[in-house]
Motif scaffolding. Sequence first.
Motif, short mmCIF file in Angstrom:
data_model
loop_
_atom_site.label_atom_id
_atom_site.label_comp_id
_atom_site.label_asym_id
_atom_site.label_seq_id
_atom_site.Cartn_x
_atom_site.Cartn_y
_atom_site.Cartn_z
N TYR A 17 -6.68 -6.37 -3.27
CA TYR A 17 -5.36 -5.78 -2.97
C TYR A 17 -4.63 -5.50 -4.28
O TYR A 17 -4.11 -4.40 -4.50
N GLU A 18 -4.64 -6.48 -5.18
CA GLU A 18 -3.96 -6.32 -6.48
C GLU A 18 -4.60 -5.20 -7.30
O GLU A 18 -3.92 -4.38 -7.91
N GLU A 19 -5.93 -5.16 -7.26
CA GLU A 19 -6.65 -4.19 -8.09
C GLU A 19 -6.57 -2.76 -7.55
O GLU A 19 -6.35 -1.80 -8.29
N ASN A 20 -6.68 -2.63 -6.21
CA ASN A 20 -6.81 -1.29 -5.63
C ASN A 20 -5.51 -0.73 -5.07
O ASN A 20 -5.25 0.47 -5.17
N LEU A 21 -4.72 -1.58 -4.41
CA LEU A 21 -3.54 -1.05 -3.71
C LEU A 21 -2.28 -1.10 -4.56
O LEU A 21 -1.44 -0.20 -4.50
N VAL A 22 -2.13 -2.16 -5.35
CA VAL A 22 -0.88 -2.33 -6.11
C VAL A 22 -0.61 -1.16 -7.07
O VAL A 22 0.48 -0.59 -7.03
N TRP A 29 6.54 2.04 -5.27
CA TRP A 29 7.62 1.60 -4.36
C TRP A 29 8.49 0.53 -5.00
O TRP A 29 9.71 0.52 -4.84
N ALA A 30 7.88 -0.38 -5.75
CA ALA A 30 8.67 -1.44 -6.40
C ALA A 30 9.70 -0.84 -7.36
O ALA A 30 10.85 -1.27 -7.42
N GLN A 31 9.28 0.22 -8.09
CA GLN A 31 10.22 0.86 -9.03
C GLN A 31 11.40 1.47 -8.26
O GLN A 31 12.55 1.39 -8.71
N GLU A 32 11.11 2.04 -7.08
CA GLU A 32 12.19 2.61 -6.25
C GLU A 32 13.20 1.52 -5.86
O GLU A 32 14.41 1.71 -5.94
N LEU A 33 12.68 0.38 -5.40
CA LEU A 33 13.58 -0.70 -4.96
C LEU A 33 14.38 -1.24 -6.14
O LEU A 33 15.60 -1.46 -6.04
N LEU A 34 13.70 -1.46 -7.27
CA LEU A 34 14.37 -2.05 -8.43
C LEU A 34 15.44 -1.10 -8.97
O LEU A 34 16.53 -1.56 -9.35
N ASN A 35 15.18 0.19 -8.98
CA ASN A 35 16.18 1.14 -9.46
C ASN A 35 17.45 1.06 -8.61
O ASN A 35 18.56 1.14 -9.12
N ARG A 36 17.28 0.88 -7.30
CA ARG A 36 18.45 0.83 -6.41
C ARG A 36 19.25 -0.47 -6.56
O ARG A 36 20.45 -0.49 -6.31
N ALA A 37 18.60 -1.55 -6.97
CA ALA A 37 19.30 -2.84 -7.06
C ALA A 37 20.17 -2.94 -8.30
O ALA A 37 21.06 -3.78 -8.38
N GLU A 38 19.92 -2.09 -9.29
CA GLU A 38 20.69 -2.10 -10.55
C GLU A 38 20.86 -3.52 -11.09
O GLU A 38 21.97 -4.02 -11.32
N ILE A 54 4.25 -8.07 -7.13
CA ILE A 54 4.56 -6.98 -8.06
C ILE A 54 6.07 -6.78 -8.23
O ILE A 54 6.53 -6.49 -9.35
N VAL A 55 6.85 -6.95 -7.17
CA VAL A 55 8.30 -6.73 -7.33
C VAL A 55 8.88 -7.79 -8.27
O VAL A 55 9.64 -7.48 -9.19
N ALA A 56 8.49 -9.04 -8.07
CA ALA A 56 9.00 -10.12 -8.93
C ALA A 56 8.58 -9.89 -10.39
O ALA A 56 9.37 -10.08 -11.32
N ARG A 57 7.32 -9.48 -10.58
CA ARG A 57 6.82 -9.29 -11.95
C ARG A 57 7.56 -8.17 -12.67
O ARG A 57 7.90 -8.29 -13.83
N LEU A 58 7.84 -7.07 -11.93
CA LEU A 58 8.58 -5.97 -12.57
C LEU A 58 10.07 -6.31 -12.71
O LEU A 58 10.72 -5.90 -13.67
N ALA A 59 10.60 -7.08 -11.75
CA ALA A 59 12.01 -7.49 -11.83
C ALA A 59 12.23 -8.36 -13.06
O ALA A 59 13.27 -8.27 -13.74
N ALA A 215 -13.29 6.64 -4.91
CA ALA A 215 -13.04 5.25 -5.33
C ALA A 215 -11.83 4.69 -4.58
O ALA A 215 -11.82 3.53 -4.18
N PHE A 216 -10.82 5.53 -4.36
CA PHE A 216 -9.62 5.05 -3.68
C PHE A 216 -9.93 4.63 -2.24
O PHE A 216 -9.50 3.55 -1.81
N VAL A 217 -10.68 5.46 -1.49
CA VAL A 217 -10.92 5.08 -0.09
C VAL A 217 -11.77 3.81 -0.01
O VAL A 217 -11.52 2.94 0.84
N ALA A 218 -12.75 3.68 -0.92
CA ALA A 218 -13.58 2.47 -0.91
C ALA A 218 -12.73 1.25 -1.26
O ALA A 218 -12.79 0.21 -0.60
N GLY A 219 -11.89 1.38 -2.28
CA GLY A 219 -11.03 0.28 -2.69
C GLY A 219 -10.04 -0.11 -1.60
O GLY A 219 -9.83 -1.29 -1.32
N THR A 220 -9.46 0.89 -0.98
CA THR A 220 -8.46 0.64 0.06
C THR A 220 -9.07 -0.11 1.24
O THR A 220 -8.52 -1.09 1.73
N MET A 221 -10.23 0.37 1.69
CA MET A 221 -10.86 -0.26 2.86
C MET A 221 -11.32 -1.69 2.55
O MET A 221 -11.47 -2.50 3.45
#
Length: 271
Positions: A17-22, A29-38, A54-59, A215-221
Motif C-alpha cells: 500500500y505504501e509503495e504502490n498507492l501512497v 490528496w494529503a497535500q490538498e488537505l494540508l493546504n486547506r488546514a493552513e 502519509i498525512v502525519a509525515r507531511l504535516a 505496473a500501476f494496475v499490478a501494484g494496485t491490485m
Amino acid sequence: MEANSKWQVSGGVAERYEENLVPVIFIPWAQELLNRAELIVGEAVLDAACGTGIVARLASDRVGPDAKVVGADINAGMLNVAKSKSEEEGKLIDWVEADVGDLPFGDASFDAVFCQQGLQFFPDKLSALKEFRRVLSLDGRCVICVAQSLEHNPLMNGQIEILTRYIGEDAANAIRAVCSLSDSSMIHDLFAQAGFSKIDIESVTLTLRHSDGKAFVAGTMSSTPAADAISILPEETRQELLQEFLNTFGSYYDGHALAFPHVSHVVHARV
Ligand SMILES: C[S@@+](CC[C@H](N)C(=O)[O-])C[C@H]1O[C@@H](n2cnc3c(N)ncnc32)[C@H](O)[C@@H]1O
C-alpha cells in the motif's frame, strides 16, 4: 465482509500500500488537505485512521520538528510501516493503535485533526466525529476527504467490476466501501450533529498519474484487502485480470501511461 468494509489488510499488504498507492493517490490528496488546514509551526496535529501515516509525515514538515504529531489507526500492520517510514525520514511522530470511536487523547489536545479516506469505513461515523471535535482545541479545525460515488471514480469502478467478475462480490466489498459515503448532505449532517461549525464541503477532482499503466494496475491490485485472493489465482488468470482491469480505464490509458480523475469531497470544519 466486516473486516473488508473497514479496509483491513494483513501480511505484506501494508508495505505494498505504501509503495504502490501512497505515491500515486494518497500524497496528492494529503497535500490538498494540508493546504486547506493552513498549519503553522508548533501546532499539534492528529492524523486519524492514518494508515501508513502519509498525512502525519507531511504535516510534520509543516509544523516543524518540535510540534506534537500523532497518527492513530486500528491496524497494527499499517502502523508498523508508518513507524519505519517516519524513522527513515527522521521525523518524530507518535503512532498509536486506537479506534477512532474512542481516542486515547485528552480534550482539546490538537489544533488540527485530519482523516484522509477513513470516515467511510467507520461503523459509527458520528461517534468518530464527536471524538475528533472533543480532542480539538477551541480554534481547532478538522480536515478530511471522502471519495465520491463510483461513476466519478474510474479506478474504484474498474476494480469492483474486475474483482466481482474474477473473485466474487465479497472481494469487491472493500472497494465498494471506499465510495460508500458520497452524499454531501449526509456528510454535512454528521459534522453538524457532532457539534462542528462553519462546515465547508468542496468537491475536488485530482488527475492522478502513473507513467507505467501495467505496473500501476499490478501494484494496485496487490495493495488492497483483496490482494490475497488475487495472489492465489493461476498465473494466466491473474495476468488476464490485470489486463482486463487496465482495459477498464479506456481513454485514460494511452498504451503506456495512465492519467485518470479521482473525485472526493473535502471537508473543512471548525469546532
Ligand atoms: C484507505 S485507508 C486510508 C489510510 C490513510 N488515511 C491514508 O491516507 O493512506 C483506511 C484506514 O482506516 C483505518 N480504519 C478503519 N476503521 C478504523 C477505526 N475504527 N479506527 C481507526 N482506524 C480505522 C484502516 O485500518 C486503514 O488504515
